[in-house]
Design an enzyme around this catalytic site. Structure first.
Site, PDB file in Angstrom:
ATOM      1  N   GLY A  79       0.809  -1.211   0.000  1.00 29.19           N
ATOM      2  CA  GLY A  79       0.000   0.000   0.000  1.00 29.19           C
ATOM      3  C   GLY A  79       0.842   1.261   0.000  1.00 29.19           C
TER       4      GLY A  79
ATOM      5  N   LYS B 145      -1.020 -17.471  -7.957  1.00 30.89           N
ATOM      6  CA  LYS B 145       0.446 -17.497  -8.037  1.00 30.89           C
ATOM      7  C   LYS B 145       1.073 -17.590  -6.652  1.00 30.89           C
ATOM      8  CE  LYS B 145       1.176 -12.998  -6.751  1.00 30.89           C
ATOM      9  NZ  LYS B 145       2.272 -12.278  -6.080  1.00 30.89           N
TER      10      LYS B 145
ATOM     11  N   ARG C 166       7.452 -12.964  -0.811  1.00 28.55           N
ATOM     12  CA  ARG C 166       7.432 -13.316   0.613  1.00 28.55           C
ATOM     13  C   ARG C 166       6.888 -14.721   0.846  1.00 28.55           C
ATOM     14  NH1 ARG C 166       2.744  -9.241   2.789  1.00 28.55           N
ATOM     15  NH2 ARG C 166       4.051  -7.783   1.656  1.00 28.55           N
TER      16      ARG C 166
ATOM     17  N   GLN D 218       0.129 -14.536   2.102  1.00 29.85           N
ATOM     18  CA  GLN D 218      -1.234 -14.841   1.671  1.00 29.85           C
ATOM     19  C   GLN D 218      -1.361 -16.237   1.076  1.00 29.85           C
ATOM     20  OE1 GLN D 218      -4.047 -12.375   2.014  1.00 29.85           O
ATOM     21  NE2 GLN D 218      -2.435 -12.039   3.522  1.00 29.85           N
TER      22      GLN D 218
END
Length: 392
Positions: free
Chosen positions: A47, A248, A312, A341
C-alpha cells in the site's frame, strides 16, 4: 477579439450556452466534472509503495484528480510514536516501508469512514481476510458512482454459498466480487509482477489492470497508476487477471518448499510450469471464457515467475521447511507484522475444490494446502509433482 470570432446570439448582445459549447468544446476548456478524490485503503508495504505512485500521478493530472490522496492507516505505535503522525509529519512509513519518502500530498487518516468520505476512487490494498469487515463499515457511506480498484491478491471462500453465484463454484468468490456485492459499486483489479520493494525503488516493471468497463473506466485508472517505470496495460478479462494474482501465491509456496528441501532451478521450473497449468485449468473451470492472452500479461506468467523467485510466500515456505517452525512463527520472524497470503489462499482453494470434487485434478494446489496444514510432509511434494496428471 472581433465579433466574427465570437459566437453570438441573434441580437448580438449576449452569448447562448450552446454557442459557447460549440466554440470552446464541451470536454476541454469548460470543465463539467470536478477532479476525482482518491483514497488508498491500506498502508502496509504494498500500500505504501503504491501511495508513492498515486501521490505522484494525482499531482501530474490536476484536471483529473484532487491533489490530496488520503491513505487509511490502521493505527500502531512504532518506537513510541503513532504511525499516522510519523507518516504525516515525516512522510515515511517507518514500519512497512522504511527509508522511502512518501509524497507530501499523501495524508494518513486513521478513521476508515473519514478517509473515504467524498472519495470517487477507492484503492483497496489490504490483506484479503480483512476486506469484508472493511466494506461492511463503509456501507451507506460512499456514493453509488464511486469506482474501486483492488490490488489484493487472494480470494474469499463463502462457506454459506450465498452471494455471487458461489454454489456452483464451491464457495469461490473473488475479492472484487465481495467488494461489489457489499458496496454496490464497480470494481476493477490491478495485478502484476510487482514486488513492493522494487516498486518503491522505482525499478522498471509492468502491471495489468482488469477492467470490465474498459472503455468507461480504463483511461482514468491507467492515468492513476501509469508512470515511466510502472507501465500499465488494461484488459477486460478481469476475472483471469484477479485469479492469476491469487493463485500465483499458492504456486510460490510450492517453490519455497522445493528451495527449503534443497532442490535446484530445474525442479522450481517444473513447479512453475505445473502451477501455471493448474492455474489455467482452474480459471477455465470456475470462470469459463477466459482469454488465453491474459496469461501472457504481467499478471500471468511474469508475476508467477517473479513470486516464485523473490516473493514473501516463497521466502516463508522455504524457512518453514528449513527451520521446522510453524508458519505463524516464521511469518512473525520474517515479515515484520505482515502475513503470507499463500497458505490462506491454498486453504480456501482446497476447500472449494474439495467441495466440488476436483481436488484430485489439482494435485499441486492440494499438496501446498496439506503441507501448510501439517497433513503432508514437505518432502512428499516432489512425489506429487512426479505423479502429476500432466505426466500421465
Amino acid at each position: 477579439m472581433s465579433s466574427s470570432r465570437i459566437p453570438q446570439c441573434e441580437n448580438s448582445s449576449r452569448l447562448s450556452l450552446s454557442s459557447i459549447f460549440r466554440y470552446f468544446g464541451t470536454t476541454s476548456t469548460i470543465a463539467t466534472m470536478s477532479p476525482k478524490k482518491v483514497t488508498i485503503i491500506g498502508s502496509g508495504n504494498w500500500g505504501s509503495a503504491i501511495a508513492r505512485i498515486v501521490g505522484s500521478t494525482t499531482k501530474s493530472f490536476p484536471d483529473e484528480f484532487d491533489p490530496t490522496v488520503r491513505m487509511w492507516v490502521f493505527e500502531e505505535i512504532v518506537n513510541g510514536e503513532k504511525l499516522s503522525e510519523v507518516i504525516n509529519n515525516r512522510h515515511e512509513n517507518i514500519k512497512y516501508l522504511p527509508g522511502k519518502v512518501l509524497p507530501n500530498n499523501v495524508v494518513a487518516v486513521t478513521d476508515l469512514v473519514e478517509s473515504c468520505e467524498g472519495s470517487n476512487v477507492l484503492v483497496f490494498v489490504v490483506p484479503h481476510q480483512f476486506v469484508k469487515g472493511i466494506c461492511e463499515k463503509l456501507v451507506g457511506k460512499i456514493p453509488a458512482d464511486t469506482q474501486a480498484i483492488s490490488l489484493i491478491k487472494g480470494i474469499s471462500f463463502d462457506k454459506t454459498n450465498q452471494g455471487v453465484s458461489t454454489e456452483k463454484r464451491g464457495g469461490l468468490k473473488l475479492i472484487s466480487e465481495e467488494i461489489k456485492e457489499i458496496l454496490k459499486i464497480e470494481v476493477s483489479v490491478l495485478m502484476g509482477a510487482n514486488l513492493a520493494p522494487e516498486v518503491a525503488n522505482d525499478n522498471f516493471c509492468e502491471a495489468t489492470i482488469g477492467c470490465k468497463r474498459k472503455a468507461e473506466d480504463g483511461p482514468l485508472l491507467k492515468k492513476l497508476f501509469h508512470t515511466d517505470n510502472f507501465r500499465i496495460n488494461v484488459v477486460e478479462d478481469a476475472h483471469t487477471v484477479e485469479l492469476c494474482g491469487a493463485l500465483k501465491n499458492v504456486v510460490a509456496c510450492a517453490a519455497g518448499f522445493t528451495d527449503g528441501l534443497g532442490y535446484g532451478d530445474n525442479t522450481k521450473a517444473a513447479v512453475i510450469r505445473l502451477g501455471l497449468m493448474e492455474t489455467t485449468k482452474f480459471v477455465e473451470h470456475y470462470y469459463p471464457g477466459s482469454n488465453l492472452q491474459t496469461f501472457f500479461e504481467s499478471c500471468g506468467i511474469a508475476d508467477l515467475i517473479t513470486t516464485c523467485y523473490g516473493g514473501r510466500n516463497r521466502k516463508v515456505c522455504e524457512a518453514f521447511v528449513k527451520t521446522g517452525k510453524s508458519m505463524a512463527e516464521v511469518e512473525k520472524e520474517l515479515l515484520n507484522g505482515q502475513s503470507a497470503q499463500g497458505p490462506l489462499t491454498a486453504e480456501e482453494v482446497y476447500l472449494m475444490m474439495h467441495k466440488t470434487g476436483l481436488d484430485a485434478k489439482f494435485p499441486l494446489f492440494t499438496a501446498v494446502h496439506k503441507i501448510c496444514a501439517g497433513e503432508m510432509k514437505p518432502a512428499e511434494l516432489v512425489d506429487c509433482l512426479r505423479n502429476h496428471p500432466e505426466h500421465m
